[in-house]
Design an enzyme around this catalytic site. Structure first.
Site, PDB file in Angstrom:
ATOM      1  N   GLU A  97       0.830  -1.121  -0.014  1.00  0.00           N
ATOM      2  CA  GLU A  97       0.006   0.047   0.091  1.00  0.00           C
ATOM      3  C   GLU A  97       0.711   1.301   0.008  1.00  0.00           C
ATOM      4  O   GLU A  97       2.210   1.293   0.536  1.00  0.00           O
ATOM      5  CB  GLU A  97      -0.893  -0.075   1.199  1.00  0.00           C
ATOM      6  CG  GLU A  97      -1.829   1.192   1.573  1.00  0.00           C
ATOM      7  CD  GLU A  97      -2.843   1.357   0.309  1.00  0.00           C
ATOM      8  OE1 GLU A  97      -2.497   1.480  -0.960  1.00  0.00           O
ATOM      9  OE2 GLU A  97      -3.877   1.745   0.644  1.00  0.00           O
ATOM     10  N   ASP A 101      -4.339   5.896   6.186  1.00  0.00           N
ATOM     11  CA  ASP A 101      -4.935   7.137   6.621  1.00  0.00           C
ATOM     12  C   ASP A 101      -6.048   6.681   7.735  1.00  0.00           C
ATOM     13  O   ASP A 101      -5.718   6.256   8.916  1.00  0.00           O
ATOM     14  CB  ASP A 101      -5.423   7.868   5.659  1.00  0.00           C
ATOM     15  CG  ASP A 101      -6.246   9.353   6.247  1.00  0.00           C
ATOM     16  OD1 ASP A 101      -5.894   9.542   7.572  1.00  0.00           O
ATOM     17  OD2 ASP A 101      -6.935   9.893   5.610  1.00  0.00           O
ATOM     18  N   PHE A 150      -1.200  16.230   3.944  1.00  0.00           N
ATOM     19  CA  PHE A 150      -1.646  15.743   2.856  1.00  0.00           C
ATOM     20  C   PHE A 150      -0.503  15.620   1.834  1.00  0.00           C
ATOM     21  O   PHE A 150       0.179  16.437   1.563  1.00  0.00           O
ATOM     22  CB  PHE A 150      -2.814  16.259   2.134  1.00  0.00           C
ATOM     23  CG  PHE A 150      -3.262  15.481   0.964  1.00  0.00           C
ATOM     24  CD1 PHE A 150      -4.196  14.327   0.976  1.00  0.00           C
ATOM     25  CD2 PHE A 150      -2.732  15.754  -0.356  1.00  0.00           C
ATOM     26  CE1 PHE A 150      -4.643  13.620   0.111  1.00  0.00           C
ATOM     27  CE2 PHE A 150      -3.378  15.111  -1.458  1.00  0.00           C
ATOM     28  CZ  PHE A 150      -4.327  13.776  -1.135  1.00  0.00           C
TER      29      PHE A 150
HETATM   30  P1  IMP Z   1      -7.678   4.873   4.156  1.00  0.00           P
HETATM   31  O1  IMP Z   1      -8.777   4.081   3.573  1.00  0.00           O
HETATM   32  O2  IMP Z   1      -8.183   6.206   4.819  1.00  0.00           O
HETATM   33  O3  IMP Z   1      -6.553   4.341   4.959  1.00  0.00           O
HETATM   34  O4  IMP Z   1      -6.966   5.734   2.782  1.00  0.00           O
HETATM   35  C1  IMP Z   1      -5.920   4.921   1.957  1.00  0.00           C
HETATM   36  C2  IMP Z   1      -5.839   5.550   0.778  1.00  0.00           C
HETATM   37  O5  IMP Z   1      -6.308   7.005   0.662  1.00  0.00           O
HETATM   38  C3  IMP Z   1      -4.695   5.587   0.275  1.00  0.00           C
HETATM   39  O6  IMP Z   1      -4.363   4.241  -0.509  1.00  0.00           O
HETATM   40  C4  IMP Z   1      -4.332   6.733  -0.740  1.00  0.00           C
HETATM   41  O7  IMP Z   1      -4.763   6.388  -2.035  1.00  0.00           O
HETATM   42  C5  IMP Z   1      -5.298   7.677   0.054  1.00  0.00           C
HETATM   43  N1  IMP Z   1      -4.679   8.497   0.531  1.00  0.00           N
HETATM   44  C6  IMP Z   1      -4.619   8.685   1.880  1.00  0.00           C
HETATM   45  N2  IMP Z   1      -4.035   9.827   2.378  1.00  0.00           N
HETATM   46  C7  IMP Z   1      -3.346  10.298   1.330  1.00  0.00           C
HETATM   47  C8  IMP Z   1      -2.266  11.453   0.932  1.00  0.00           C
HETATM   48  O8  IMP Z   1      -1.868  12.066   1.928  1.00  0.00           O
HETATM   49  N3  IMP Z   1      -1.891  11.839  -0.120  1.00  0.00           N
HETATM   50  C9  IMP Z   1      -2.741  10.871  -1.229  1.00  0.00           C
HETATM   51  N4  IMP Z   1      -3.467   9.766  -1.138  1.00  0.00           N
HETATM   52  C10 IMP Z   1      -3.870   9.674   0.083  1.00  0.00           C
END
Ligand code: IMP
Ligand code: MG
Length: 177
Positions: A97, A101, A150
């Protein structure tokens, strides 16, 4: 493009060095297991390719498209593309991955792999954000841990842009606010 970046968090050299360290550990732990690396598209393309350079045991590669983000926010709704789950049945799967987040994406992917008979499922993430992991997903391998900012580059995007930056940087807030 580079002028949109507030600061560089990890240079290409930093990422390469960390991938080499992780590759060594993973090669040792997955020796004789012929693991399936599951690259989550699109964000993990660069990290998967980099990490694979440092895997010196047999492995196989599969890709799965998973989407949950719109702009700089998680939508909480994870979309998975069509995938042939025969490739992971009874296999030691290592999900690759780009960033964790909320953990919602990985929770969903892990569940789906387990439902389809993966033997083991572990996670290797390039970046883990501090403080927002609401699903308690714990990656076994972590490249870097960052504050809740971000970031873009090395595969990570903002609305599909910046994936081609050869480093990880913080996007200027003026670019998305
Ligand atoms: P989660 O499901 O909230 O853990 O988000 C995971 C996905 O969100 C990652 O695979 C990324 O594609 C996107 N993502 C989360 N944070 C960022 C960031 O800071 N920059 C770019 N993409 C992000
Ligand atoms: Mg993304």
């Amino acid at each position: 493009m580079h002028e949109d970046i507030l600061k560089v968090l990890y240079s290409y050299e930093d990422i390469d060095k960390r991938a080499k360290e992780l590759g060594k550990i993973i090669s040792e732990e997955y020796k004789d297991k012929n693991p399936v690396f599951l690259c989550l598209l699109k964000g993990s393309i660069s990290f998967t390719a980099k990490l694979m350079e440092y895997i010196d045991v047999h492995m196989e590669l599969e890709c799965l498209r998973a989407q949950s983000y719109a702009g700089t926010k998680s939508t909480g709704d994870v979309k998975l593309a069509e995938f042939d789950f025969d490739s992971i049945k009874n296999r030691d799967v290592l999900i690759i991955e780009d960033i964790i987040d909320t953990g919602i994406t990985l929770k969903k992917v892990t569940e789906v792999l387990n439902e389809h008979g993966a033997k083991t499922v572990e996670i290797c993430t390039l970046i883990k954000k501090l403080g927002t992991n609401i699903t308690q997903i714990e990656p076994k391998y972590i490249g870097f841990t960052i504050e809740n900012e971000f970031v873009v580059g090395f595969g990570l995007d903002f609305n599909e842009a910046y994936r081609n930056l050869p480093y990880i940087g913080v996007l200027k807030p003026s670019k998305y606010s």
